[in-house]
Design a protein around this motif. Sequence first.
Motif, PDB file in Angstrom:
ATOM      1  N   ILE A 111      -9.664  30.185 -11.989  1.00  0.00           N
ATOM      2  CA  ILE A 111      -9.119  30.013 -10.649  1.00  0.00           C
ATOM      3  C   ILE A 111      -8.347  28.704 -10.598  1.00  0.00           C
ATOM      4  O   ILE A 111      -8.653  27.754 -11.334  1.00  0.00           O
ATOM      5  CB  ILE A 111     -10.241  30.021  -9.580  1.00  0.00           C
ATOM      6  N   THR A 112      -7.333  28.633  -9.750  1.00  0.00           N
ATOM      7  CA  THR A 112      -6.597  27.392  -9.488  1.00  0.00           C
ATOM      8  C   THR A 112      -6.945  26.950  -8.075  1.00  0.00           C
ATOM      9  O   THR A 112      -6.908  27.757  -7.138  1.00  0.00           O
ATOM     10  CB  THR A 112      -5.086  27.601  -9.621  1.00  0.00           C
ATOM     11  N   THR A 113      -7.312  25.682  -7.916  1.00  0.00           N
ATOM     12  CA  THR A 113      -7.729  25.171  -6.612  1.00  0.00           C
ATOM     13  C   THR A 113      -6.946  23.908  -6.264  1.00  0.00           C
ATOM     14  O   THR A 113      -6.290  23.309  -7.111  1.00  0.00           O
ATOM     15  CB  THR A 113      -9.235  24.831  -6.590  1.00  0.00           C
ATOM     16  N   THR A 114      -7.065  23.504  -5.013  1.00  0.00           N
ATOM     17  CA  THR A 114      -6.575  22.193  -4.621  1.00  0.00           C
ATOM     18  C   THR A 114      -7.523  21.147  -5.189  1.00  0.00           C
ATOM     19  O   THR A 114      -8.586  21.470  -5.715  1.00  0.00           O
ATOM     20  CB  THR A 114      -6.535  22.043  -3.093  1.00  0.00           C
ATOM     21  N   THR A 115      -7.175  19.892  -5.048  1.00  0.00           N
ATOM     22  CA  THR A 115      -8.031  18.829  -5.571  1.00  0.00           C
ATOM     23  C   THR A 115      -9.322  18.666  -4.776  1.00  0.00           C
ATOM     24  O   THR A 115     -10.221  17.952  -5.219  1.00  0.00           O
ATOM     25  CB  THR A 115      -7.277  17.490  -5.590  1.00  0.00           C
ATOM     26  N   ASP A 116      -9.421  19.320  -3.606  1.00  0.00           N
ATOM     27  CA  ASP A 116     -10.682  19.270  -2.874  1.00  0.00           C
ATOM     28  C   ASP A 116     -11.466  20.573  -3.013  1.00  0.00           C
ATOM     29  O   ASP A 116     -12.400  20.833  -2.259  1.00  0.00           O
ATOM     30  CB  ASP A 116     -10.459  18.927  -1.400  1.00  0.00           C
ATOM     31  N   GLY A 117     -11.068  21.388  -3.998  1.00  0.00           N
ATOM     32  CA  GLY A 117     -11.843  22.576  -4.312  1.00  0.00           C
ATOM     33  C   GLY A 117     -11.502  23.822  -3.531  1.00  0.00           C
ATOM     34  O   GLY A 117     -12.163  24.849  -3.684  1.00  0.00           O
ATOM     35  N   ALA A 118     -10.472  23.783  -2.687  1.00  0.00           N
ATOM     36  CA  ALA A 118     -10.083  24.976  -1.936  1.00  0.00           C
ATOM     37  C   ALA A 118      -9.275  25.909  -2.840  1.00  0.00           C
ATOM     38  O   ALA A 118      -8.361  25.471  -3.529  1.00  0.00           O
ATOM     39  CB  ALA A 118      -9.240  24.582  -0.724  1.00  0.00           C
TER      40      ALA A 118
END
Length: 256
Positions: free
Chosen positions: A99-106
């Motif tokens: 998965i690819t997420t934002t740096t805050d895990g979203a």
Amino acid sequence: MNDLLTTREVQDLLKLDRTTVYRMLKEGRLTGVKVGQQWRFHRREVEALIQGASSAAADRPAPTIDPRTRSPLTPVPLPLHCVQAIQDVFADLARVGVITTTTDGAPLTQVSNGCRFCALVQATDAGRAACRASWRALAARSDRTPRIATCHAGLKYIHARIEIGEQPAAMLIAGQFRVDDAPLDTRRLAHDFGIDPGELDAALGEVTILDDRMRAQLGSWLQKVAHTFEEIGRERAAMIGRLRAISDLAVIDRSH
């Protein structure tokens, strides 16, 4: 007056084709609701676009949308349709979930090659929150070398940062695998997330176990894919910059 517009009505009002309307929906420039199998759009939002109320937002990257909740996330300069396609291939080759997420895990993408064990956990609100907390914890690591860690559910995962313009933009996470067949506390997980313990135990037996060679290769592959995403992001940012420069020139020309 009907407050919900059909796709055709939005096309007619905005003078756009259907493909562009759906792209705006995907990028978050329009929000819609599903009525049966059809999309409906709020009239007030469409009228605001026509009146130029969204012009301030036009100078910023369109918000990325959570594929599950369709809620806005932190904008990232990545074409997510390309990212998803590359991620899907990588996940199949590596035999892990990615998965690819934002740096805050979203989450920015959907999980590729996800296992049934994690699907059971992530089907619950508490499970999704726990997964996101695990992903967010990865961003706090200062080293750039991918290292295998243990998630809240006891499975293994590894990540690589995606940096664009020397700034962290996203994370590429490969996980949902094991390194041995040691027992996990599935009863605790089943209790915490309201999952049938027998079903969770059965799903655990299907989780991929990576040997030493595959684990060593996974870190190398992960970095290469992350670097590919960085190059795509830089190219996209440069292209957007050129298009904005052309647009500014056109505005100046019309003002004379």
